[in-house]
Scaffold this active site. Sequence first.
Site, PDB file in Angstrom:
ATOM      1  CD  GLU A 180      -3.062  -0.929   0.110  1.00  0.00           C
ATOM      2  OE1 GLU A 180      -3.068   0.117  -0.565  1.00  0.00           O
ATOM      3  OE2 GLU A 180      -3.873  -1.860  -0.057  1.00  0.00           O
ATOM      4  NE  ARG A 184      -3.995   2.769  -0.683  1.00  0.00           N
ATOM      5  CZ  ARG A 184      -5.225   2.721  -0.196  1.00  0.00           C
ATOM      6  NH1 ARG A 184      -5.862   3.835   0.118  1.00  0.00           N
ATOM      7  NH2 ARG A 184      -5.832   1.556  -0.008  1.00  0.00           N
ATOM      8  CG  ASP A 331      -5.362  -7.679  -7.751  1.00  0.00           C
ATOM      9  OD1 ASP A 331      -4.288  -7.843  -7.161  1.00  0.00           O
ATOM     10  OD2 ASP A 331      -6.283  -6.982  -7.283  1.00  0.00           O
ATOM     11  CD  GLU A 465     -10.670  -2.472  -8.525  1.00  0.00           C
ATOM     12  OE1 GLU A 465      -9.720  -2.138  -7.774  1.00  0.00           O
ATOM     13  OE2 GLU A 465     -11.875  -2.318  -8.208  1.00  0.00           O
ATOM     14  CB  THR A 551      -1.917  -1.527  -9.260  1.00  0.00           C
ATOM     15  OG1 THR A 551      -3.117  -2.306  -9.313  1.00  0.00           O
ATOM     16  CG2 THR A 551      -1.453  -1.357  -7.825  1.00  0.00           C
TER      17      THR A 551
END
Length: 565
Positions: A180, A184, A331, A465, A551
């Site tokens: 994360e 981010r 993913d 998504e 992502t």
Amino acid sequence: PAAAAAAAPRSPAAPRRLREKLRTAARMAGPPAHTAPGSRQQVQGGEGRAEPATGDPSARETRAPFRFDYQRFRRSLRHPVRGRRPSEDPETRARRMKIKEMMKFAWDNYKQYALGKNELRPLTKNGHIGNMFGGLRGATVVDALDTLYIMELEEEFQEAKKWVEKSFDLNVNGEASLFEVNIRYIGGLLAAYYLTGEEVFKSKALELGEKLLPAFNTPTGIPRGVINLGRQDTRSLLSPCSGMSWSWGWASAGSSILAEFGTLHLEFLHLSELSGNPVFAEKASTSQLGVMNIRKVLNRVEKPQGLYPNFLSPVTGNWVQHHVSIGGLGDSFYEYLIKSWLMSDKKDSEAKKMYDDALEAIEKHLVKKSAGGLTYIAEWRGGILDHKMGHLACFSGGMIALGAEHAGEERKQHYMDLAAEITNTCHESYARSDTKLGPEAFRFDAGSEAMATRLSERYYILRPEVVESYMYMWRLTHDPKYRQWGWEVVKALEKHCRVEAGFSGIRDVYTTTPTHDNMQQSFFLAETLKYLYLLFCEDDVLSLDDWVFNTEAHPLPVNHTNFKA
């Protein structure tokens, strides 16, 4: 550079400290074991290079300090970052302006009620910190920077930049998710730097990137999922027993997670690009650090049916259990394979082959068609299929389309058709709900198709998504249905998720009077609103020729050339 120092006094500190740390680590380690005969690898000024083993100082190359040439980089872009704004139909512009207004509304309420906290709680009008970021704050600020910039919300962008300059403290102590923080914070800071050239974003990204390196300190070099950002020492680059990182308590048998250790490559290559320091990207000579080493481990381990399970031991380098998912836990590993190839200007053939082979196995074993004709990607548990698809897996339509553009002619149409079918299935998960928003997961069993059948899967937390795939499908086909589907999402967000002081997720998409979860996720500003905005932009706004989205939807540039000054 003087200009950089003037703009952000602390900007040279991070790369300088990193270079000092690496030099110390190299001295402690002694000569590396893997250099070619007659040469030795030296770490100098943050860069590795082979030197003749002559012992003659005059034979050694003198190297100037590394400096990334930002202006040269900007000149290499094939399109203006915000596009050329050609004439367009009034409806498309009006829809884009509506999404811009939604972004401003989300940001203004975050600024008013939660600035400096990680996320806004819009019902109670206060901030949320959470436990993913190890003491870091301002996740929404960093996640929103590039979206504010692309939407030309200039005043709001300056507010966010000022917070990063004045209040973004990296000297924190706490347990953080490597994944994360990387997608981010590192992704957001890198994108903001590449878009604006503001040195403060680069220096913060490099300083924070340095704090993540000890997570790679495992016997295999596969990083653990949790790192304490506050416990740093030079030995952490060398000692596998530093105690600075560990695996998630819920992860099977102390394993690392495929989607986490497989979603570092884009950002870490750019950290190396900007610092001139290969430690982020390569297997360092003194330890098994670096994202390139992850591929070596994955290529060595046997894949069941060619598939990549979600859990891998960072100690042994073996799979811990055979659960395969293109949704959560798996993913973005696949996403970063094709994007690594694209980001390398199509030179990273290893990543392309890994992607092609993985997609072939996925199509052979996991892609199914329901009785009603909907194509979906099932999950695989030791050979037994679970006929469900998570909202997180709905990115795959866009990913497959992106990869199809670069497949051989005989396969291109096949993959474009597959991408369209999967995107259509994800659209159906929205269309079949009362709110026209999709559930967290939907199933294809017991006579139900593309609907959640369990109470625990009926929620929607502002996830991006599905609209991400709409954006890619629009850009690659220009079929107007994707813009229409995107606009349906905008209307549903306005009707069911917009509250007095921001946007909130909802607990049940199958009721027209849903209760709200009181959380405006930072990824709503980073991803959902950005992808919707780009869906109604011309193709040259953040052109796919120039940019690859991480992502978290942070744009990172394709490496068209080398930008060392």
